[in-house]
Every structure is written in structure tokens, then in C-alpha cells.
Design an enzyme around this catalytic site. Sequence first.
Site, PDB file in Angstrom:
ATOM      1  N   GLY A   1       0.796  -1.211   0.000  1.00 52.92           N
ATOM      2  CA  GLY A   1       0.000   0.000   0.000  1.00 52.92           C
ATOM      3  C   GLY A   1       0.833   1.268   0.000  1.00 52.92           C
ATOM      4  O   GLY A   1       0.426   2.284  -0.576  1.00 52.92           O
TER       5      GLY A   1
ATOM      6  N   ASP B   1      10.252  -7.688  -1.999  1.00 52.39           N
ATOM      7  CA  ASP B   1       8.964  -8.207  -1.526  1.00 52.39           C
ATOM      8  C   ASP B   1       8.882  -9.665  -1.980  1.00 52.39           C
ATOM      9  O   ASP B   1       9.337  -9.994  -3.075  1.00 52.39           O
ATOM     10  CB  ASP B   1       7.805  -7.397  -2.109  1.00 52.39           C
ATOM     11  CG  ASP B   1       6.497  -7.586  -1.341  1.00 52.39           C
ATOM     12  OD1 ASP B   1       6.088  -8.750  -1.161  1.00 52.39           O
ATOM     13  OD2 ASP B   1       5.890  -6.581  -0.930  1.00 52.39           O
TER      14      ASP B   1
ATOM     15  N   SER C   1      -7.599  -8.547  -2.890  1.00 51.85           N
ATOM     16  CA  SER C   1      -7.821  -7.620  -1.782  1.00 51.85           C
ATOM     17  C   SER C   1      -6.734  -6.556  -1.679  1.00 51.85           C
ATOM     18  O   SER C   1      -6.861  -5.610  -0.916  1.00 51.85           O
ATOM     19  CB  SER C   1      -7.915  -8.390  -0.459  1.00 51.85           C
ATOM     20  OG  SER C   1      -6.685  -9.036  -0.170  1.00 51.85           O
ATOM     21  N   ASN C   2      -5.638  -6.699  -2.455  1.00 54.26           N
ATOM     22  CA  ASN C   2      -4.564  -5.700  -2.447  1.00 54.26           C
ATOM     23  C   ASN C   2      -4.916  -4.470  -3.273  1.00 54.26           C
ATOM     24  O   ASN C   2      -4.451  -3.354  -2.997  1.00 54.26           O
ATOM     25  CB  ASN C   2      -3.273  -6.277  -3.038  1.00 54.26           C
ATOM     26  CG  ASN C   2      -2.669  -7.416  -2.254  1.00 54.26           C
ATOM     27  OD1 ASN C   2      -2.020  -8.276  -2.836  1.00 54.26           O
ATOM     28  ND2 ASN C   2      -2.886  -7.440  -0.948  1.00 54.26           N
TER      29      ASN C   2
ATOM     30  N   ARG D   1      -5.676  -0.487  -2.723  1.00 55.88           N
ATOM     31  CA  ARG D   1      -4.692   0.451  -2.188  1.00 55.88           C
ATOM     32  C   ARG D   1      -3.309   0.304  -2.826  1.00 55.88           C
ATOM     33  O   ARG D   1      -2.465   1.186  -2.662  1.00 55.88           O
ATOM     34  CB  ARG D   1      -4.557   0.265  -0.668  1.00 55.88           C
ATOM     35  CG  ARG D   1      -3.968  -1.076  -0.270  1.00 55.88           C
ATOM     36  CD  ARG D   1      -4.173  -1.394   1.201  1.00 55.88           C
ATOM     37  NE  ARG D   1      -3.562  -2.670   1.571  1.00 55.88           N
ATOM     38  CZ  ARG D   1      -4.082  -3.866   1.311  1.00 55.88           C
ATOM     39  NH1 ARG D   1      -5.232  -3.949   0.666  1.00 55.88           N
ATOM     40  NH2 ARG D   1      -3.473  -4.970   1.675  1.00 55.88           N
TER      41      ARG D   1
ATOM     42  N   LYS E   1       4.552  -9.613  -6.905  1.00 54.97           N
ATOM     43  CA  LYS E   1       4.415  -8.160  -6.832  1.00 54.97           C
ATOM     44  C   LYS E   1       5.614  -7.430  -7.425  1.00 54.97           C
ATOM     45  O   LYS E   1       5.452  -6.430  -8.135  1.00 54.97           O
ATOM     46  CB  LYS E   1       4.216  -7.730  -5.379  1.00 54.97           C
ATOM     47  CG  LYS E   1       2.855  -8.080  -4.799  1.00 54.97           C
ATOM     48  CD  LYS E   1       2.722  -7.533  -3.385  1.00 54.97           C
ATOM     49  CE  LYS E   1       1.324  -7.795  -2.832  1.00 54.97           C
ATOM     50  NZ  LYS E   1       1.168  -7.245  -1.467  1.00 54.97           N
TER      51      LYS E   1
ATOM     52  N   ASP F   1       4.575  -3.345   6.512  1.00 56.92           N
ATOM     53  CA  ASP F   1       3.343  -3.218   7.298  1.00 56.92           C
ATOM     54  C   ASP F   1       3.359  -4.051   8.572  1.00 56.92           C
ATOM     55  O   ASP F   1       2.303  -4.346   9.123  1.00 56.92           O
ATOM     56  CB  ASP F   1       2.129  -3.598   6.441  1.00 56.92           C
ATOM     57  CG  ASP F   1       2.202  -5.031   5.918  1.00 56.92           C
ATOM     58  OD1 ASP F   1       3.184  -5.735   6.223  1.00 56.92           O
ATOM     59  OD2 ASP F   1       1.272  -5.450   5.205  1.00 56.92           O
TER      60      ASP F   1
ATOM     61  N   CYS G   1      -2.824  -7.658  12.796  1.00 51.76           N
ATOM     62  CA  CYS G   1      -2.493  -7.350  11.402  1.00 51.76           C
ATOM     63  C   CYS G   1      -3.708  -7.417  10.491  1.00 51.76           C
ATOM     64  O   CYS G   1      -3.856  -6.618   9.567  1.00 51.76           O
ATOM     65  CB  CYS G   1      -1.439  -8.340  10.893  1.00 51.76           C
ATOM     66  SG  CYS G   1       0.116  -8.330  11.787  1.00 51.76           S
TER      67      CYS G   1
ATOM     68  N   CYS H   1      -9.074 -17.885  14.164  1.00 52.85           N
ATOM     69  CA  CYS H   1      -8.961 -16.529  13.624  1.00 52.85           C
ATOM     70  C   CYS H   1      -8.076 -16.619  12.389  1.00 52.85           C
ATOM     71  O   CYS H   1      -8.107 -17.624  11.678  1.00 52.85           O
ATOM     72  CB  CYS H   1      -8.410 -15.569  14.674  1.00 52.85           C
ATOM     73  SG  CYS H   1      -6.757 -15.987  15.266  1.00 52.85           S
TER      74      CYS H   1
END
Length: 375
Positions: free
Chosen positions: A43, A64, A71-72, A75, A88, A132, A195, A336
Site C-alpha cells: 500500500g 517483496d 484484496s490488495n 490500495r 508483486k 506493514d 495485522c 482466527c
Amino acid sequence: MTETTLPNAELARTARQLNLPGFGLEQQQRLRDAHVLVIGAGGLGCPVMLALAATGIGTITVVDDDVVSLSNIHRQILFGAPDVGRKKVEVAAERLRKLQPDITVHAVDARLTEANIIDSLQGIDLLIDGSDTFQTKFLVADAAEITGTPLVWGSVLRYRGDVALWWSGPGAPSDGVGMRDLYPAQPDPDSVPDCATAGVLGVTTSVVGGLMATEVVKFLTDVGETRIGRLHMYDALTASVRHFNVAHDPQRPLVRELGSYAGVCAVPSGPAEVQEGQDLIDLIAEGNASSLDVREPHEKLLKDIAHPGPNLPMSELERAEEVLSTLPAGDVVVYCASGKRSARFVDEFDPLAAARGITLHSLPGGANRWGEDLI
């Protein structure tokens, strides 16, 4: 006229920039000669690299190890829907080369660790942290201080973003400031949002990335005011920026060697934890246990286990007694994203569940390990 090695196409491309007061061929040449290292093509990394390539940075190394997910894209503005599943760094390098054909982009498909980060800073004029996680941010900041590498640092959370220039260690000014002067120690995982749950407004990352890129350009060209240790805090909801000056703590010794950087959301990988997780998944599949999902609703849109149970987000724990009363007696597997929040839930509500004949178990690795992508 200042001598320059800039090609005519680059001069034409940046003509509007060269017309700025105090910004001329010398400053543009400095940008072309610079080599920056960007941590994270996410982001923050995406808008930073986009802006720097357009401005005229000559060499970008981007590190990276992730792939583009759907979902990336809200942003991470270098990517589009056709890029889902691709690396990426590969996509980012393609986009930057199309924007500025003369740029040199080193796409490093890897994760920076204690073993390789110091060597990665060799020959780098400026380090840009678009990561992040606290784990990476403290690793990067310590490596920057050990090597004396200037660091442009940014972070985003929900509707807010922070930006700062840190420079401390060998070769830094005598009044240099490092990130540990603001954050002396890595926060305990329980003291910060998980996160997967905090969320971020997509356009906030572009604003913060733009501010970071501006600090990079000012530092490399010596245009405008550059203050080491000046923290800029952007609030998207009020369109305001507050500023704070961070000074070096004279009681804090400079970092001389890398330490240990515990991950907040790491997926357990030990044999015992993996076996425990498999046993719990088998219990659910065989109908000998039910499940309870304590993630936030948006997380369920992306990934889930094969036999999902009711959803009780950790942000709605006031409903815990109500939800537990609807579960059958026996074993209940709480899950979770990674196992961290579910473990906290079990610790807190095990007595309440036991009073209803329920035995709670936290699923190690959570949906990240045992779930399937839904898109």
C-alpha cells in the site's frame, strides 16, 4: 547551463519540474544518479515507487516476496485485476519501466531478514520502509542505524498515516535521530491492533506514499526543508497534518548489531502445533467438534476453513455469552487468521464456556494455514 547526462527524452518528460524555483538540471541529475531501496511493494511501496519513477529516480531496488491478491488492489495502485497471482515485484518493475523507460529496477523476490539486510544496504543512497509489520520496521530501522543509511519511514492504520525521515549512526549528523528514539522497543503484540483486523482506507496509502516520496526527493536534491526526526501525522477524515519533532534520546545507545524481531502474526510452523491443528480440523470434519470464527466480517470474505462456524468478531466480545449459549456442549474449535486472537479468546472465555459444558480449543495457524481462498 549545468552539464548533465540526462537524455533529451528525460529532459522533455520532466520539463515542468525543471521550471520550478530552486529545482533545475543539477537536482534532476541527482535524482537520476540516486539508488533507493524500497521495502515492500504494498500500500505504501506502490505509490512511493510510482511517484519516484515519475519524478526521475534513476535506480530502484524493491524487495517483496508476496503475490498480488484481489484484496490488495484497492490500495496497491501499481496492480490490476489481471495481475492477481503474479509476483508483486515483477509487476511493479514492469509498470515502472513503462512509466520511465530509462529507469533501472532491481526486482528482488525475497524477504529481508537479519541474515541479509545489512548486505542489501550496500551502495544504497536512501532506504524507504513501506512495510506493514512491526517486525520488519524494527529490523529495517536497526539496520539503517547500524549502517548509517538515511531512512524514509511510513505507516498507515485505518484513516491515519505517519511519515518521518530518520538518520542516525555512522556518517549521520551529530544530532541525528533514529526510529528507536520514538519507539524504543517493539510493542507487545497484545498492545496493537492485529495485522488482519485494523483495516485501511485505500486513498490514505496514496497520500502517505506521496508524502514519503516528497521527503525522498527533498533529501536527495537538497530542495526545501528537510528535518531529521520530524514526524508528520496525516488524518484523512480531517484532511489535516500535524507535526512533531523527535529528538535523539541521549540515554539511548546507538544500535550496533541486529537483535531478535518477533513476528506478531506469524503462522505456527512447529511439528507439534501443525499436528494439533490437523487433529482439530479432523475433529470438525468428522462432526466431533463445532467451530467458532472470531475474525472480523471482512476477513471471512477472503478465506475460510471447510466447516465454518458462527462468527463472533473480537470487536464484539460483549456478545460472547449470547453466542456461546447457542453452541452445543462438547468441543469447540475457535479460529482466527493465525491463531493469536483465538488463543486470547480461549484464555478469556474458557471458564464461561466450561460452565455450559463446552471445551474451547484454539486452532494453531488459523484460517491462514487451514483455510481455502474464497476468491
